[in-house]
Design a protein around this motif. Structure first.
Motif, PDB file in Angstrom:
ATOM      1  N   THR A   9     -64.668 -98.219  87.318  1.00 23.75           N
ATOM      2  CA  THR A   9     -64.388 -99.104  88.455  1.00 23.75           C
ATOM      3  C   THR A   9     -63.247 -98.522  89.280  1.00 23.75           C
ATOM      4  OG1 THR A   9     -64.713-100.786  86.781  1.00 23.75           O
ATOM      5  CG2 THR A   9     -64.222-101.573  88.947  1.00 23.75           C
ATOM      6  N   PHE A  29     -63.796 -97.483  93.145  1.00 27.84           N
ATOM      7  CA  PHE A  29     -63.017 -98.151  94.204  1.00 27.84           C
ATOM      8  C   PHE A  29     -62.204 -97.119  94.981  1.00 27.84           C
ATOM      9  CE2 PHE A  29     -63.254-102.514  92.163  1.00 27.84           C
ATOM     10  CZ  PHE A  29     -63.987-103.041  93.210  1.00 27.84           C
ATOM     11  N   THR A  43     -56.755-108.719  96.341  1.00 25.27           N
ATOM     12  CA  THR A  43     -57.806-108.001  95.618  1.00 25.27           C
ATOM     13  C   THR A  43     -58.415-108.862  94.508  1.00 25.27           C
ATOM     14  OG1 THR A  43     -56.601-105.983  96.095  1.00 25.27           O
ATOM     15  CG2 THR A  43     -58.332-105.820  94.440  1.00 25.27           C
ATOM     16  N   TYR A  44     -57.643-109.117  93.436  1.00 26.52           N
ATOM     17  CA  TYR A  44     -58.242-109.789  92.269  1.00 26.52           C
ATOM     18  C   TYR A  44     -58.778-111.172  92.604  1.00 26.52           C
ATOM     19  CZ  TYR A  44     -56.092-106.073  89.579  1.00 26.52           C
ATOM     20  OH  TYR A  44     -55.740-104.850  89.087  1.00 26.52           O
ATOM     21  N   GLN A  45     -58.054-111.892  93.476  1.00 23.23           N
ATOM     22  CA  GLN A  45     -58.524-113.245  93.779  1.00 23.23           C
ATOM     23  C   GLN A  45     -59.739-113.238  94.708  1.00 23.23           C
ATOM     24  OE1 GLN A  45     -54.460-115.748  92.967  1.00 23.23           O
ATOM     25  NE2 GLN A  45     -55.554-116.149  94.836  1.00 23.23           N
ATOM     26  N   ASN A  46     -60.086-112.040  95.220  1.00 20.16           N
ATOM     27  CA  ASN A  46     -61.251-111.962  96.111  1.00 20.16           C
ATOM     28  C   ASN A  46     -62.477-111.357  95.436  1.00 20.16           C
ATOM     29  OD1 ASN A  46     -60.160-113.130  98.353  1.00 20.16           O
ATOM     30  ND2 ASN A  46     -59.230-111.224  99.065  1.00 20.16           N
ATOM     31  N   ILE A  47     -62.295-110.820  94.217  1.00 22.73           N
ATOM     32  CA  ILE A  47     -63.455-110.245  93.524  1.00 22.73           C
ATOM     33  C   ILE A  47     -64.103-111.378  92.715  1.00 22.73           C
ATOM     34  CG2 ILE A  47     -64.211-108.549  91.806  1.00 22.73           C
ATOM     35  CD1 ILE A  47     -61.802-106.837  92.591  1.00 22.73           C
ATOM     36  N   PRO A  48     -65.420-111.628  92.896  1.00 25.32           N
ATOM     37  CA  PRO A  48     -66.031-112.808  92.278  1.00 25.32           C
ATOM     38  C   PRO A  48     -65.721-112.955  90.785  1.00 25.32           C
ATOM     39  CG  PRO A  48     -67.589-111.729  93.720  1.00 25.32           C
ATOM     40  CD  PRO A  48     -66.353-110.885  93.722  1.00 25.32           C
ATOM     41  N   TYR A  49     -65.864-111.886  89.972  1.00 28.84           N
ATOM     42  CA  TYR A  49     -65.668-112.076  88.532  1.00 28.84           C
ATOM     43  C   TYR A  49     -64.188-112.289  88.185  1.00 28.84           C
ATOM     44  CZ  TYR A  49     -65.499-111.257  83.543  1.00 28.84           C
ATOM     45  OH  TYR A  49     -65.254-111.402  82.203  1.00 28.84           O
ATOM     46  N   THR A  50     -63.300-111.458  88.759  1.00 23.99           N
ATOM     47  CA  THR A  50     -61.888-111.552  88.360  1.00 23.99           C
ATOM     48  C   THR A  50     -61.198-112.783  88.955  1.00 23.99           C
ATOM     49  OG1 THR A  50     -61.299-110.060  90.153  1.00 23.99           O
ATOM     50  CG2 THR A  50     -61.527-109.073  87.979  1.00 23.99           C
ATOM     51  N   SER A  51     -61.725-113.307  90.066  1.00 22.01           N
ATOM     52  CA  SER A  51     -61.030-114.425  90.723  1.00 22.01           C
ATOM     53  C   SER A  51     -60.860-115.608  89.776  1.00 22.01           C
ATOM     54  CB  SER A  51     -61.772-114.847  91.987  1.00 22.01           C
ATOM     55  OG  SER A  51     -63.042-115.327  91.627  1.00 22.01           O
TER      56      SER A  51
END
Ligand SMILES: C[S@@+](CC[C@H](N)C(=O)[O-])C[C@H]1O[C@@H](n2cnc3c(N)ncnc32)[C@H](O)[C@@H]1O
Length: 490
Positions: free
Chosen positions: A298, A302, A435-443
């Motif tokens: 990943t 990225f 970033t993290y809060q915008n990625i479906p799984y990590t959010s």
């Protein structure tokens, strides 16, 4: 000194071209025939064998049912069940070559690691046909090259393009090229002179031979018994007692005089208590146990899409560490060991992490990079090392969401030698939000946070020396560096 993260247009162009080919493969059958096996084969390699098998089975079986339900005979329950049974059998036979490859490939040396998938993909359907399982059709000779090509691409990707045998890689791509252009050029590879049946039996024999070879040549795990210097600086993280190695029926463990026992699994001593996986540690551990197999990929993908040079991305903070050859270095939250590549040669490396899956992939990385490091499964808030054990202690990328960050800093300072260098590096609130809060799984992991991320300078005791905060990558990361006083602490 931190370096600027350099850009890499070449990697960015390759990433977009590769992504376009994969997308095109969904619409064009010829392209799809070549690209279609690459992603599932890569994915199977990132998962534990059983989990990978079940995922691929679900991916190949369920969508077929969902979109093709009209094909299910509705003339009676028996007919419907029989149809579903054959469809499931076909899906299992289709997935088995991927699982066979997953089990065998990591145990085979060099380019031999590319062979289990194409061999099994020819042999398994042929065997099924011979056994009168008619849910499958025979795979022709051409398919061997197509699938071998997929295995070589995934292998080159996993080798980070450092093919151990460039001649082999070039030969395979050439053979694949001949196959692609055969319909237009009329060039026939000698292999096409063999009948499909003969070739299938050859593949079955070769697949079985590789399996037998791998069975008798298991990956060697390092023994802890012959590392007295390393053992000398280990202690129970719970009682502080020194540890020694015992071996029972070939299984090693570390034991203390009061009877605590820490098993060594796959060459990694495990120092975790169930309480270590509660609170935030437990929550984020679930994340890393799930993504551990493709964490490195990943990062690479990225970086490539954003046109960033991967090496300078890591050097950006690793250059802040003052490490010299001969130093003993500990990284807590070591993950898959990606940062180790950016330390000078001749350093004695140790790494500790809460996630067994990340560490398992770290061991694969170390073998691939021909590096040596002692890895430990444990909690950064309760380290299994004696006081003053390391010249350099650092942590990258895990600190923000520890259950007890102050305790983790105290532990880092405790195990550092007087005069030792320390570093805490992690993302800022800006990066977590963007970033993290915008990625479906990590959010889902980050959305109910109690506190915003702050640079934890208040956790560094005032008696530390040369304390310095550096904001990196346009304010998206911070790094605090400091030194434990040479005279030691009161
Ligand atoms: C973002 S990854 C960073 C990995 C590596 N340091 C890197 O830079 O590539 C965060 C890592 O911290 C580990 N981690 C999180 N909390 C931890 C804790 N309390 N003790 C040890 N490791 C922890 C996770 O398991 C994960 O592997």
């Amino acid at each position: 000194m931190p370096t600027n993260v350099k850009s890499s247009r070449f990697a960015q162009i390759v990433a977009w071209v590769a992504a376009s080919i994969f997308v095109l493969g969904n619409f064009n059958a010829t392209v799809g025939a070549w690209s279609g096996s690459i992603l599932p084969l890569w994915f199977a390699g990132t998962q534990k064998p059983r989990r990978g098998f079940l995922w691929l089975l679900a991916i190949s079986f369920l969508p077929g049912l969902l979109f093709g339900w009209r094909k299910i005979p509705l003339t009676g329950l028996d007919a419907a069940l029989s149809y579903l049974g054959w469809a499931l059998a076909a899906a299992v036979l289709g997935v088995l070559p991927f699982t066979f490859h997953r089990l065998l490939s990591p145990r085979l040396p060099g380019s031999l690691a590319t062979l289990p998938f194409p061999l099994a993909a020819v042999a398994i359907p042929s065997l099924a046909l011979a056994l009168h399982v008619h849910a499958v059709s025979e795979i022709g000779l051409d398919r061997f090259f197509i699938l071998w090509f997929a295995a070589v691409i995934v292998w080159l990707w996993n080798q980070e393009s450092r093919a151990t045998s460039p001649v082999f890689a070039a030969g395979c791509v050439f053979a694949a090229g001949c196959e692609i252009f055969r319909p237009y050029s009329g060039v026939a590879l000698p292999i096409n002179l063999l009948s499909s049946t003969t070739f299938s039996w050859i593949c079955l024999g070769a697949a079985l031979s590789l399996a037998v070879w791998a069975f008798f040549h298991p990956v060697q795990q390092r023994s802890w018994a012959n590392r007295p210097q390393t053992i000398a600086r280990l202690q129970s993280p719970f009682t502080g007692e020194p540890l020694q190695v015992v071996s029972d029926k070939g299984r090693e463990a570390l034991v203390s005089s009061s009877g605590e026992r820490f098993p060594v699994r796959n060459g990694i001593p495990a120092f975790l208590k169930p309480e270590d996986l509660t609170g935030d540690n437990g929550k984020y551990n679930h994340l890393y146990e799930t993504i551990g197999g493709f964490y490195d990929d990943t990062q690479r993908v990225f970086a490539a899409f954003r046109g960033l040079d991967v090496d300078s991305y890591f050097e950006n903070y690793m250059n802040l560490l003052k490490v010299k050859a001969g130093d003993s270095v500990l990284e807590t939250c070591v993950g898959t060991g990606l940062n180790f590549k950016y330390l000078p040669h001749g350093v004695k490396l140790s790494g500790l992490d809460l996630s067994a899956e990340m560490l398992a992939n770290g061991l694969v990385n170390l073998r691939r990079w021909k590096m040596d490091a002692d890895l430990y499964l444990g909690n950064a808030e309760c380290l299994p090392f004696a006081d003053s054990s390391f010249d350099v202690v650092y942590t990258c990328g895990g600190f923000n969401f520890f259950s007890d960050r102050a305790k983790a800093v105290r532990e880092m300072i405790r195990v550092a030698k007087p005069g030792g260098h320390l570093m805490i590096e992690d993302e800022t609130e800006e990066y977590v939000k963007s970033t993290y809060q915008n990625i479906p799984y990590t959010s889902s992991f980050y959305k109910d946070r109690k506190d915003a991320v702050t640079v934890p300078i208040d956790l560094v005791p005032p008696e530390m020396e040369d304390t310095h905060v550096e904001m990196l990558k346009e304010g998206k990361f911070y790094a605090i560096t400091f030194r434990k006083p040479a005279a030691g602490l009161e």
